[in-house]
Structure formats: structure tokens, C-alpha cells
Design an enzyme around this catalytic site. Sequence first.
Site, mmCIF file in Angstrom:
data_model
loop_
_atom_site.group_PDB
_atom_site.id
_atom_site.type_symbol
_atom_site.label_atom_id
_atom_site.label_comp_id
_atom_site.label_asym_id
_atom_site.label_seq_id
_atom_site.Cartn_x
_atom_site.Cartn_y
_atom_site.Cartn_z
ATOM 1 C CE1 TYR A 75 -3.689 -2.222 5.121
ATOM 2 C CE2 TYR A 75 -3.421 0.084 4.484
ATOM 3 C CZ TYR A 75 -3.633 -1.241 4.139
ATOM 4 O OH TYR A 75 -3.772 -1.572 2.825
ATOM 5 C CB THR A 133 -0.914 0.015 1.246
ATOM 6 O OG1 THR A 133 -1.476 1.314 1.408
ATOM 7 C CG2 THR A 133 -0.157 -0.308 2.516
#
Length: 335
Positions: A149, A125
Site C-alpha cells: 500500500y 499516507t
Amino acid sequence: MKHYNLNGQSAIIVGGAGYIGSHVCKALAAQGVTPIVFDNFSAGHEHAVKWGDSVAVDMRDREAIFKACAAHKTVKTIILLASSIEVGEGEKNPAFFYENNVIGTLNLLNAMQAAGQDRLIFSSTCATYGELDTMPLTEDMVQNPVSVYGKTKLAIEHMIQSYYKSYGLNYVILRYFNAAGADPDGEIGEEHDPETHLIPNALKAAAGLGKGLKLFGTDYDTPDGTCVRDYIHVNDIAAAHLDAMSAFDKGLTSTQVNIGTGVGVSVLEIIQMIEKVTGLPVPYEAGPRRDGDLTRLYADPSKAKAVLGFVPEYSELEKIIKTAWTFHSKTWNIS
Ligand code: UDP
């Protein structure tokens, strides 16, 4: 969609019952690649597995993932999408995020190694970069993630790179920007529960469902004060996996690339496009910033083009919103 020379291959898609995973399976099947889904069905949906067999397996269960990989040891390519993804949840419960994402992936890497499976495509990501002032983001920029995350995804990138260096694992790390839109045929789309993402939440507000959109922060240092993101159509993300499989066939052993469009779009610009596409107002209430959100993120996509031949075909903003709206109007029964 472009044609790939992959006919007759198979791939295991860990997390193939999810939003991006199901689109990857459809794209693989369209090119003659047999998808085999591994999923624990905690967030994915059985009804989204339409293009191949599935195995119910949780990566945290070491024995089970070893067994599942051993049973499919002739399949050399693993596409790993399964992950806890909700930024706010990670801040509240890091133990769960590290266990699910990092420990789960460590088990998978070891299971792959035991089964002799040596090609991994990993969904990372843009959140691994953290808060940087310079845009667009290139792959060689420092990675200093802010959210739990992003930290778990970066830890996994490091594990994969070590397995490449010491054990010869071939890998392509795809650093996705904001996945959005849906299958243009309306067969599959984004179905998170609870839904935290901007586009489905704003569409829901336009449809008059729920209490309206909460806009997280209007005091960012951006032209209109709202966060800027790089929205990439889920079909383009799916195609990046086909590009990666083809690149392995041509001898690629290890790389990390941004999967974005290079265009930054603000939250208010998304709302305006939703109003244009649906013809409906988006009722929203501006509130405080959300924990873990970054001001602006958009990709320099030139490395993905040079190394993988990746070129987005579906990611014009209007098309993203139209395909998402087609899917949601169907699932929400809006005529
Ligand atoms: N956002 C918002 N309201 C929502 C969901 C998201 O204002 O209900 C904002 C969020 O703060 C961020 C942008 O929309 O600036 C994109 O958020 P999303 O959760 O879709 O993706 P993320 O960038 O967090 O991966």
C-alpha cells in the site's frame, strides 16, 4: 469551521463516494464549492454522494477517464482519493494494488493533461515513510515504505512530482495519518466492507456486535506494547483540501505536507477512550502482529500549518470517538 474564499469554484473528487471523499464533498459544498464526484462505486456508496453530481467511472479504464475529464475540462482542480487502502489486502494481492492505484492514477494524470486540468490534490499516507526510529515524522525524512500500500502511494508521489517538473502540473500531496471520526451531524461516516480499521472495529465490539476485537500485537517497543498512531478527525482532513485549494489560488505550485495532529495514541488508549465515551466494555483478544503494521507513526504537523494554514479543529480524541459512535450507533440501530 473557518471561512474560505472559494465560493463559486468547482472541484472533481475522484473517490468522492468513500469515507474521506464524502466528508470532503460536504466541506466543499459548505464553502460554496460545487463537488463533482468520479467514483467506480467498488468501495464507495451512492448514498454518500449528497452534495453534487456523480459520474460512474473507473480510473483503470483509460478511455472512460479521458472522456470524463474532457467532459469537465472547465473544472481545473482534481482531488484524488480513490485508492485501494487495506494494508493486508495489498500484501496478498500486489498486482491488483499496483494496477488500481498506480496505473489508475497514471491514466488520470494523462486525462487531466489532455483536458488542460492543472491542479491536483493527492491523498497520500504516512505509510510512505516506513519504519523510522525518529518521531515525529517530518516531510523531508527518507521514505522507505514497508507495505505494498505504502509503496503504491510513494510511486504515485513520484509520478506527480515528475509531471510537475516536466509538464507544469500544480500539486499538493497530503500525507494523511489515521483518518478517524465522522461528520458531527451524523449524516456520513466510515462504512468499509469488510471493516479493518481499529476504531469502528472496537466500537462494534463495545456494541456487542461480532466476536469482539482482535488486538494485533502487544509486543511492540512502545510504552504499553501496542502500536502508536496519530488519529486525525476526517473533518480536519476535509478542511486540509480547502486549505490546499486556497493555497493554489495564492500561487502555490507544489508541496507535500503531513496531515496529522502530532499526538501519538496507542491501541490500548483507543480502547480506554471508547470505554469512557460509550460506557461499555470493549471485549478484546490479544493476538499476533498484523503483516505490514509499523510500530509507531505520528506527524510533525508544523509544515502543514506554515504552508497551508492547516490547524486541526476536531481532532481531540474524545471528539473523534464521540462522532464515530454517534454515526455507528445510528447505522447499527443501537439506542
Ligand atoms: N488494529 C487492531 N485490531 C483491528 C484493527 C486495527 O489491533 O481490528 C490495530 C492495528 O494493528 C494498528 C492500529 O490498530 O496498530 C491502527 O490500525 P488501522 O487499521 O485502524 O489503521 P492503519 O494504521 O493500519 O492505517
